[in-house]
Design a protein around this motif. Structure first.
Motif, PDB file in Angstrom:
ATOM      1  N   MET B   1       0.908  -1.565  -0.059  1.00 57.25           N
ATOM      2  CA  MET B   1       0.201   0.136   0.158  1.00 57.25           C
ATOM      3  C   MET B   1       0.828   1.550   0.012  1.00 57.25           C
ATOM      4  O   MET B   1       1.755   0.976   0.392  1.00 57.25           O
ATOM      5  N   ASN B   2       0.272   1.919  -0.602  1.00 57.70           N
ATOM      6  CA  ASN B   2       1.305   3.589  -0.637  1.00 57.70           C
ATOM      7  C   ASN B   2       0.737   4.147   0.463  1.00 57.70           C
ATOM      8  O   ASN B   2      -0.915   4.504   0.804  1.00 57.70           O
ATOM      9  N   PHE B   3       1.693   5.156   0.991  1.00 60.48           N
ATOM     10  CA  PHE B   3       0.817   6.190   1.723  1.00 60.48           C
ATOM     11  C   PHE B   3       1.530   7.814   1.365  1.00 60.48           C
ATOM     12  O   PHE B   3       2.320   8.019   0.632  1.00 60.48           O
ATOM     13  N   ASN B   4       1.083   8.756   2.041  1.00 59.95           N
ATOM     14  CA  ASN B   4       1.668  10.083   1.383  1.00 59.95           C
ATOM     15  C   ASN B   4       3.448  10.313   1.393  1.00 59.95           C
ATOM     16  O   ASN B   4       3.546   9.434   2.671  1.00 59.95           O
ATOM     17  N   GLU B   5       3.323  10.418   0.558  1.00 55.92           N
ATOM     18  CA  GLU B   5       4.939  10.870   0.414  1.00 55.92           C
ATOM     19  C   GLU B   5       5.644  11.833   1.680  1.00 55.92           C
ATOM     20  O   GLU B   5       7.066  10.841   2.020  1.00 55.92           O
ATOM     21  N   PHE B   6       5.322  11.581   2.375  1.00 56.43           N
ATOM     22  CA  PHE B   6       6.290  12.836   3.448  1.00 56.43           C
ATOM     23  C   PHE B   6       6.431  12.101   5.126  1.00 56.43           C
ATOM     24  O   PHE B   6       7.004  11.823   5.567  1.00 56.43           O
ATOM     25  N   LEU B   7       5.053  10.951   4.647  1.00 56.32           N
ATOM     26  CA  LEU B   7       6.027   9.409   5.944  1.00 56.32           C
ATOM     27  C   LEU B   7       6.845   9.004   5.579  1.00 56.32           C
ATOM     28  O   LEU B   7       7.811   8.505   6.268  1.00 56.32           O
ATOM     29  N   ASN B   8       7.717   9.115   4.138  1.00 57.72           N
ATOM     30  CA  ASN B   8       9.184   8.762   4.040  1.00 57.72           C
ATOM     31  C   ASN B   8       9.898   9.127   4.407  1.00 57.72           C
ATOM     32  O   ASN B   8      10.914   8.284   4.680  1.00 57.72           O
ATOM     33  N   HIS B   9      10.003  10.421   5.158  1.00 57.04           N
ATOM     34  CA  HIS B   9      10.986  10.462   6.147  1.00 57.04           C
ATOM     35  C   HIS B   9      10.418  11.270   7.150  1.00 57.04           C
ATOM     36  O   HIS B   9      11.459  11.619   8.263  1.00 57.04           O
TER      37      HIS B   9
END
Lengths: 365, 365
Positions: B1-9
């Motif tokens: 599942m993909n999550f909002n990009e900012f979670l990667n940081h």
């Protein structure tokens, strides 16, 4: 001072009035609150004991691993600790879900009338809202809307049973619906009242173990605010596969739940007697509300929760609510949902009799 | 599942271990926790009384207007209710501040080493972080950095006194600094430990009334977790002009604080005896830690809080912390702040003696 632009699209939440505040304001000695679907029997005795015993520990920060409560829930549901996240009410898990998935480029889908917080949180992220024209859950309409906006819709909320209307889908039809949804779309199954539905009709029962075993994109939400009588302590939980739980953990602030709430929740899960008493009282007493409705030509839906919703034709629900308030009875008017209706929590036998007696007088006038 | 990009940081927060969990793990009967700056005398007796008396009300949702606690704080500080917002710890008010002001196009400014949550929340919004090269608060450096990046910097955090180092600026120099800051930049004055600083030296005292009267861009933060002994209940507050409070209210979820916490906080504010005892014990006992440090050549800073920070040259603070842990003593290692140091909460006389005795043995080895 300037604030982030998205704040311009948010409104300030208007809190409902507290029971003590109302009693003071109206000079009423006895206030009966049938407004927030709290447990009419109060706090489970075992949880009261826990709160009293642990009062002197309130100076210590909570155990942030929350291992005691997680283990208890894991045992109850036959799942692993790593599939669980604890929140300050299941509300907070909804918040995590919205913030992790939604943004101004995508959307979510919900039924016409349902728990208001889905939309409130989603607005904070600027996501688009699709609603079915049906106010209750109509999976055919959900499917049509989803298929049409598949690329956009990244969360589907199903409230099972639905607050504030009370209806509930069968678990089988929910599973069938989920099978046709893309794996990147998060299915939030809000089961805040599901214990009530399961008690009334086992076909409504959602089992977290089965859900997360079959679906990587399902989030099951449970709460201690309703059946378990701990609404004031703000504690609930989410169950999902670890990828989802880990994403939510990135958004969780440390110590998001109080230490006394964590301990009281463990105690509440052990209080089987209290749970049985609550469920039994709820549905036997609900009958009185149906009979009353029938007698007075008030429309209702089949409720699988601890509340009932009365729909009015000629009478104005705001007017009725105000008249009840003057008698010291607080119920939830549904005007803000666009309905000429009221939601009444099933109370103790004493509270229900009081409501029905006063309501009868008011309707006769 | 993909999550909002900012979670990667964002990284997952690693919770510290709970006192009960450690006791079990190491098979230690007595664990002394000097790690989280909790009140060594526990919960104020009046707050314990309140918790016990209100345990049976835990089923009721909190009064979301929080009028009782707001009125109490308003009285204490001679301000208006509308200048106050209550949070699940003052942490939550920091969260509101960050989310309302910061975004990927702007930045915030803080000292080199300070409360970790400022940066953690700011990362959720993708804002840039400017830090002074000085680990303690150096207002000259703050001013240089602010003047250089004025257009970008939308929040300045001042932790007065500073956690985890303990130093504190004088109120006068803080006010002078704020006068040169643009009105659109929010000054967050984190006063979580300010009662301790004020007790030791009145020049450190921050008065919310004066601050919000003079400055439209100041947010004062207070907490019940430290002096008032309610860390486990998660309750703190922010004081600012109404424009700021109203913006924060848009981000606040309803019922963000438990009803028992709201009532216990009111009781704690009344427990003056407990407060006096805590302050007096803290600074008399702190002397023992300074004498110990002097004797063993351990570097310290002047602390205006309820903890002291020991800096080591040759000895490794992680190694020392582990040795203490095996003796059942938990302190806060500051390795994660890039320091070969440890932060020790000033405990009861018994706890302090125990720490100093064990530490002496460990240092001699």
């Amino acid at each position: 001072m300037n604030f982030n632009e998205f704040l311009n699209h948010l409104s300030n939440y208007e809190p409902g009035k507290d029971i003590e505040v109302i009693a003071k304001e109206y000079g009423i000695s006895e206030v009966i609150k049938l407004a927030s679907n709290e447990n009419p029997f109060g706090v489970p005795p075992k949880a009261i004991e826990s709160l009293k015993q642990n009062a002197s520990k309130a100076y210590l920060y909570p155990d942030d691993s929350m291992i005691e409560l997680k283990s208890k829930l894991a045992q109850k549901y036959k799942i692993k600790n790593e599939n669980i996240i604890i929140g300050a009410g299941s509300d907070q898990i909804i918040e995590f879900a919205v913030h992790s998935k939604l943004n101004p480029q995508n959307a979510f889908l919900q039924t016409g009338v349902t728990f208001a917080m889905y939309e409130i949180y989603a607005k904070q992220r600027g996501a688009k809202c699709y609603k079915t024209s049906s106010i209750t859950h109509d999976l055919k309409e959900f499917k049509t809307l989803y298929d049409k906006h598949k690329e956009e819709i990244k969360i589907i909320f199903l409230c099972l049973p639905n607050n504030p209307l009370g209806e509930c889908l069968d678990a089988d039809e929910v599973l069938e619906f989920i099978r046709d949804v893309d794996k990147d779309c998060l299915l939030v199954l809000d089961a805040a009242y599901n214990e009530f539905a399961s008690f009334k009709d086992e076909k409504k029962h959602l089992e977290p173990y089965d859900l997360i075993k079959e679906f990587e994109n399902v989030l099951f939400l449970g709460t201690f605010s309703k059946l378990y009588g701990l609404g004031g302590l703000r504690i609930g939980y989410g169950i999902a596969n670890t990828q989802i739980i880990n994403a939510f953990y990135k958004l969780r602030a440390p110590f998001n739940v109080s230490n006394l709430a964590l301990k009281a929740a463990v105690a509440a899960l052990d209080d089987e007697e209290f749970v049985k008493k609550t469920l039994k009282n709820n549905f036997s007493q609900m009958q009185l509300y149906y009979e009353f409705a029938k007698k007075h030509g008030i429309k209702t839906l089949q409720s699988y929760t601890n509340f009932i919703t009365y729909f009015f034709d000629e009478k104005n629900s705001i007017d009725l609510s105000e008249k009840l308030l003057k008698k010291g009875i607080i119920i939830r008017n549904l005007k803000s949902y666009g309905l000429n209706a009221m939601r009444i929590t099933i109370g103790t036998p004493y509270e229900n009799e009081k409501f029905l007696t006063e309501m009868e007088k008011i309707l006769k006038k």
